[in-house]
Design an enzyme around this catalytic site. Sequence first.
Site, short mmCIF file in Angstrom:
data_model
loop_
_atom_site.label_atom_id
_atom_site.label_comp_id
_atom_site.label_asym_id
_atom_site.label_seq_id
_atom_site.Cartn_x
_atom_site.Cartn_y
_atom_site.Cartn_z
N LYS A 143 -14.62 -8.03 -4.60
CA LYS A 143 -14.61 -6.57 -4.68
C LYS A 143 -13.96 -6.22 -6.00
O LYS A 143 -12.78 -6.47 -6.22
CB LYS A 143 -13.84 -5.97 -3.50
N GLU A 197 -0.50 -10.81 -3.73
CA GLU A 197 0.32 -10.76 -4.95
C GLU A 197 0.49 -9.28 -5.27
O GLU A 197 -0.44 -8.61 -5.71
CB GLU A 197 -0.38 -11.52 -6.09
N CYS A 210 2.68 -6.60 -13.20
CA CYS A 210 3.65 -6.72 -12.10
C CYS A 210 4.87 -7.54 -12.48
O CYS A 210 5.92 -7.41 -11.86
CB CYS A 210 2.97 -7.31 -10.87
N GLU A 246 8.38 0.56 -8.82
CA GLU A 246 7.52 0.04 -9.89
C GLU A 246 6.80 1.19 -10.57
O GLU A 246 6.07 1.95 -9.94
CB GLU A 246 6.51 -0.95 -9.32
#
Length: 514
Positions: free
Chosen positions: A194, A268, A303, A402
């Site tokens: 995807k 993740e 990240c 974040e």
Amino acid sequence: MLRREYDSFYIDGAWHKATGPDTFTVISPSTGSPIGSVPSATVAEIDLAVAAARRAFDTTDWPTRPAAERAELCEALAQRLFDHKSELSDLLVDELGCTRAAADVYQATAPTLHWNYNAALARDYAYAEKRSTDLGPLAGGATSGFIMQYETNSVVFKEPIGVVAALGAFNFPLAGTAQKVAPAVAAGCTVVIKVPEQDPLAIMAMGDLITEAGIPPGVINIVAAGPDVSAHLVSHPDVDMVSFTGSTETGARIGEACGKRIRPAVLELGGKSAAIILPDADIDGALPELLSASAITSNGQSCVCQSRILVPRDRHDEIVQRLVDGFAGIKVGDPNDPEVALGPLISEAHRERVLGFVRRAVEQGATLAFGGGVPEGLDKGWFVEPTLLIGVTRDMEIAQEEVFGPVIAVLAYDSEEEAIEIANASRYGLSGTVFTADLEHGFDIARRIRVGLFGINMLSVDFNAPFGGLKDSGYGREHGPAGFESYLTTKTVPVASGVSIPDSVLTGQVTAGA
């Protein structure tokens, strides 16, 4: 020339024209102008893609084909990706907004590495292991009885797990897809990819290359879908495993869906990583690495970005000044310009989200030491200045959440113990770094920080070693043998003690993954 307009999905080895009316328009982050489009899948098209992958796994020889043959096909795809590296680099600069250097060195190069690396792993992996021993002494000298045999004799097989749904993130679209799909395919799994909606073009371009490489129909399928239809893929009863990279919030929903269906997942997720500058650190020597690992990598959309910099209070002003000087030297602008180090963010909405974090940080008491807005003269595209915030305390939003942009918070500490405490005071546990003149002490610090990746005087993701996080940064590992083994499941076949197990079983001539 790689296409930029698609009206079809790559399913079962061919392009199938989309039936739904919806499309994703791909907008250049550098200009704000459309550069391509892909269709948005319906639930029926997800079912079609999963059925193709299921059929390839259940009814063809793909999972039992000799690993050397699978490896050859993976290497053939790696070669085609390498042959198109220049075109893929152009495409990634345009749709992602990564800099030319990032595209050439990593974004368009790592896919070739991932496919070749996992081909080599698959070719040499031991898929069958004999385990024979006498466990009687460990049971107080008892003798075997009923089904509990103390004199054991078994073969442990590693077999492909099945159909994998692979959902990557926008920040490393082609490379991130390869680090999921290459080990899965090399291990004998089949996959439904995807693509990220923001930058799907480079991944869609893989379809023709997969066919050219000779990978059988159904082994790799590529679709684009919105959140609701993507959820259908994740919860599909014929999907055996999900591998996802993205936000913690979405990862939590995927983990819940996988838990309900009792299936494995590799997640993740986000990070809020801390770079600890110890009192003995050479700040001038550390500065290039600090800039790269914090604001510059993927335009801050990574990240593993070191988005918290922890500095000794008695060196605070000195280090902040060096960071300000470094930020001032970062050229922001057109990512095609070889001198540009910082390109745009992925979308207008994401830019506004990042700037919102900056505004709230100032409202909560932080001070802008550098940046904080849109660069002058860059009103087209989604650019943000490299931003340095000082006066940040550990309880502020900017120190906990974040941002996913080139926004860095400086926090002062009074002791090494406090620095470690601040670094660990996060719901995330993905990465971190320490800068010190004492390498051995750096390893001591590394062992005390609760993260999956930790660098000493540098930050690097080692493709030959496990990568992943703790806490809200996810679970499971990618890269290296551990990443490859994520797509294998274990089967134990016991036989009577003393029975000689044929060499053909152990060498894999009659086993899955041979």
